[in-house]
Motif scaffolding. Structure first.
Motif, mmCIF file in Angstrom:
data_model
loop_
_atom_site.group_PDB
_atom_site.id
_atom_site.type_symbol
_atom_site.label_atom_id
_atom_site.label_comp_id
_atom_site.label_asym_id
_atom_site.label_seq_id
_atom_site.Cartn_x
_atom_site.Cartn_y
_atom_site.Cartn_z
ATOM 1 N N CYS A 15 -29.850 14.375 -32.333
ATOM 2 C CA CYS A 15 -30.646 15.375 -33.035
ATOM 3 C C CYS A 15 -30.178 16.769 -32.626
ATOM 4 C CB CYS A 15 -32.121 15.163 -32.676
ATOM 5 S SG CYS A 15 -33.205 16.491 -33.192
ATOM 6 N N CYS A 18 -32.982 19.007 -30.485
ATOM 7 C CA CYS A 18 -33.307 18.829 -29.065
ATOM 8 C C CYS A 18 -32.155 18.205 -28.283
ATOM 9 C CB CYS A 18 -34.564 17.969 -28.930
ATOM 10 S SG CYS A 18 -34.339 16.293 -29.541
ATOM 11 N N HIS A 44 -35.017 14.382 -35.556
ATOM 12 C CA HIS A 44 -36.370 13.864 -35.328
ATOM 13 C C HIS A 44 -37.306 14.607 -36.286
ATOM 14 C CE1 HIS A 44 -34.772 13.149 -31.114
ATOM 15 N NE2 HIS A 44 -35.163 11.958 -31.483
ATOM 16 N N CYS A 47 -38.803 17.759 -34.704
ATOM 17 C CA CYS A 47 -37.768 18.766 -34.453
ATOM 18 C C CYS A 47 -37.419 19.502 -35.735
ATOM 19 C CB CYS A 47 -36.516 18.126 -33.871
ATOM 20 S SG CYS A 47 -36.741 17.476 -32.216
HETATM 21 ZN ZN LIG Z 1 -35.036 16.037 -31.723
#
Ligand SMILES: [Zn+2]
Length: 57
Positions: A15, A18, A44, A47
């Motif tokens: 991702c 993050c 995500h 996110c």
């Molecule tokens: Zn993430």
């Protein structure tokens, strides 16, 4: 353009929000950004929501 996916067969993605892995089978989002040379990114869900809010400003 954002598409929700319910986890893909046995492949993990990183991702960009993050820098953590999205483990296989985890529902997440595929984000296709126009003009992005790398094409689609896997995020995500939380996110991407954070990122989308940031981009709207
Ligand atoms: Zn993430």
């Amino acid at each position: 353009m954002v598409r929700a996916v319910t986890g893909e067969r046995g492949k993990a993605y990183r991702c960009p929000g993050c820098q953590q892995l999205i483990h296989p089978g985890i529902p997440h989002l595929v984000v296709i950004i126009e003009g992005d040379v790398e094409g689609r990114r896997h995020w995500h869900t939380p996110c991407w929501k954070r990122e989308a809010a940031r981009r709207q400003r």
